[in-house]
Write a protein that holds these residues in place. Structure first.
Motif, PDB file in Angstrom:
ATOM      1  N   GLU A   1     -38.765  66.414  41.171  1.00 53.58           N
ATOM      2  CA  GLU A   1     -37.822  67.450  40.736  1.00 53.58           C
ATOM      3  C   GLU A   1     -38.197  68.825  41.271  1.00 53.58           C
ATOM      4  O   GLU A   1     -37.391  69.755  41.237  1.00 53.58           O
ATOM      5  N   ASP A   2     -39.411  68.975  41.772  1.00 56.77           N
ATOM      6  CA  ASP A   2     -39.859  70.260  42.314  1.00 56.77           C
ATOM      7  C   ASP A   2     -39.523  70.403  43.801  1.00 56.77           C
ATOM      8  O   ASP A   2     -39.763  71.464  44.384  1.00 56.77           O
ATOM      9  N   THR A   3     -38.990  69.361  44.414  1.00 57.97           N
ATOM     10  CA  THR A   3     -38.614  69.434  45.822  1.00 57.97           C
ATOM     11  C   THR A   3     -37.490  70.450  46.010  1.00 57.97           C
ATOM     12  O   THR A   3     -36.442  70.351  45.368  1.00 57.97           O
ATOM     13  N   ALA A   4     -37.735  71.438  46.851  1.00 61.39           N
ATOM     14  CA  ALA A   4     -36.775  72.518  47.053  1.00 61.39           C
ATOM     15  C   ALA A   4     -37.313  73.466  48.105  1.00 61.39           C
ATOM     16  O   ALA A   4     -38.473  73.377  48.506  1.00 61.39           O
ATOM     17  N   VAL A   5     -36.443  74.393  48.522  1.00 59.90           N
ATOM     18  CA  VAL A   5     -36.895  75.535  49.302  1.00 59.90           C
ATOM     19  C   VAL A   5     -37.242  76.633  48.301  1.00 59.90           C
ATOM     20  O   VAL A   5     -36.440  76.954  47.429  1.00 59.90           O
ATOM     21  N   TYR A   6     -38.436  77.190  48.428  1.00 57.65           N
ATOM     22  CA  TYR A   6     -38.916  78.216  47.515  1.00 57.65           C
ATOM     23  C   TYR A   6     -38.812  79.586  48.187  1.00 57.65           C
ATOM     24  O   TYR A   6     -39.256  79.759  49.324  1.00 57.65           O
ATOM     25  N   TYR A   7     -38.262  80.531  47.433  1.00 56.54           N
ATOM     26  CA  TYR A   7     -38.051  81.885  47.928  1.00 56.54           C
ATOM     27  C   TYR A   7     -38.789  82.883  47.050  1.00 56.54           C
ATOM     28  O   TYR A   7     -38.759  82.772  45.822  1.00 56.54           O
ATOM     29  N   CYS A   8     -39.429  83.854  47.662  1.00 52.11           N
ATOM     30  CA  CYS A   8     -39.938  84.962  46.864  1.00 52.11           C
ATOM     31  C   CYS A   8     -38.913  86.086  46.929  1.00 52.11           C
ATOM     32  O   CYS A   8     -38.261  86.290  47.963  1.00 52.11           O
TER      33      CYS A   8
ATOM     34  N   TYR B   1     -34.007  91.704  47.327  1.00 49.47           N
ATOM     35  CA  TYR B   1     -34.588  91.307  48.605  1.00 49.47           C
ATOM     36  C   TYR B   1     -35.220  89.918  48.444  1.00 49.47           C
ATOM     37  O   TYR B   1     -35.800  89.614  47.402  1.00 49.47           O
ATOM     38  N   TRP B   2     -35.120  89.134  49.499  1.00 50.43           N
ATOM     39  CA  TRP B   2     -35.783  87.828  49.518  1.00 50.43           C
ATOM     40  C   TRP B   2     -36.095  87.439  50.939  1.00 50.43           C
ATOM     41  O   TRP B   2     -35.484  87.944  51.888  1.00 50.43           O
ATOM     42  N   GLY B   3     -37.041  86.528  51.072  1.00 51.06           N
ATOM     43  CA  GLY B   3     -37.467  86.081  52.388  1.00 51.06           C
ATOM     44  C   GLY B   3     -36.724  84.821  52.816  1.00 51.06           C
ATOM     45  O   GLY B   3     -35.729  84.440  52.219  1.00 51.06           O
ATOM     46  N   GLN B   4     -37.259  84.175  53.850  1.00 51.66           N
ATOM     47  CA  GLN B   4     -36.554  83.040  54.439  1.00 51.66           C
ATOM     48  C   GLN B   4     -36.822  81.727  53.704  1.00 51.66           C
ATOM     49  O   GLN B   4     -36.120  80.763  53.949  1.00 51.66           O
ATOM     50  N   GLY B   5     -37.798  81.693  52.813  1.00 50.34           N
ATOM     51  CA  GLY B   5     -38.071  80.477  52.061  1.00 50.34           C
ATOM     52  C   GLY B   5     -39.061  79.564  52.743  1.00 50.34           C
ATOM     53  O   GLY B   5     -39.248  79.607  53.963  1.00 50.34           O
ATOM     54  N   THR B   6     -39.680  78.723  51.929  1.00 50.36           N
ATOM     55  CA  THR B   6     -40.619  77.726  52.440  1.00 50.36           C
ATOM     56  C   THR B   6     -40.325  76.401  51.745  1.00 50.36           C
ATOM     57  O   THR B   6     -40.115  76.357  50.535  1.00 50.36           O
ATOM     58  N   GLN B   7     -40.277  75.342  52.530  1.00 50.59           N
ATOM     59  CA  GLN B   7     -39.874  74.028  52.009  1.00 50.59           C
ATOM     60  C   GLN B   7     -41.040  73.341  51.320  1.00 50.59           C
ATOM     61  O   GLN B   7     -42.135  73.226  51.893  1.00 50.59           O
ATOM     62  N   VAL B   8     -40.770  72.845  50.113  1.00 55.31           N
ATOM     63  CA  VAL B   8     -41.730  72.013  49.385  1.00 55.31           C
ATOM     64  C   VAL B   8     -41.082  70.653  49.156  1.00 55.31           C
ATOM     65  O   VAL B   8     -39.989  70.573  48.601  1.00 55.31           O
ATOM     66  N   THR B   9     -41.748  69.616  49.609  1.00 58.39           N
ATOM     67  CA  THR B   9     -41.246  68.261  49.438  1.00 58.39           C
ATOM     68  C   THR B   9     -42.297  67.426  48.713  1.00 58.39           C
ATOM     69  O   THR B   9     -43.439  67.338  49.165  1.00 58.39           O
TER      70      THR B   9
END
Length: 122
Positions: free
Chosen positions: A88-95, A111-119
């Motif tokens: 359920e935590d699989t997603a793109v994470y954005y700060c 403001y937000w960045g481009q995100g990082t993928q968590v699988t």
């Protein structure tokens, strides 16, 4: 404000990851920061937030007790330590950088960045 998230990857169920977000600002401690995530086909949702000096933190119920948000103002970086990961935590994470209003709403961030993928794989 430019935000660069990193640290995502593929991890097995029950594993851990630490995400980082580097900010290009002069007065980083003036910014409350947060992590959001977006799974495929779903809206972006709040994960965790931290005040400018790190004295207060806020979490979504789904990650309480598993995730920890922290920051290092000397290095303009905010972190998200994620433990006991599941699918359920699989997603793109954005700060994201907080502007005003409640921490829990995307409308409060500007403001937000481009995100990082968590699988998370089983």
């Amino acid at each position: 404000v430019q935000l660069q998230a990193s640290g995502g990857g593929v991890v097995q169920t029950g594993g851990s990851l630490r995400l980082s977000c580097a900010a290009s600002v002069f007065t980083f401690n003036s910014y409350n920061m947060a992590w959001f995530r977006q799974a495929p086909g779903k809206e972006r949702e709040f994960v965790a937030a931290i005040t400018g000096y790190g004295d207060k933190t806020y979490y979504a119920d789904s990650v309480k007790g598993r995730f920890t948000i922290s920051r290092d103002n000397a290095h303009n970086t905010v972190y998200l330590q994620m433990n006991s990961l599941d699918s359920e935590d699989t997603a793109v994470y954005y700060c994201e950088s907080h502007y005003s209003g409640t921490f829990y709403s995307r409308g409060s961030y500007n403001y937000w960045g481009q995100g990082t993928q968590v699988t998370v794989s089983s």
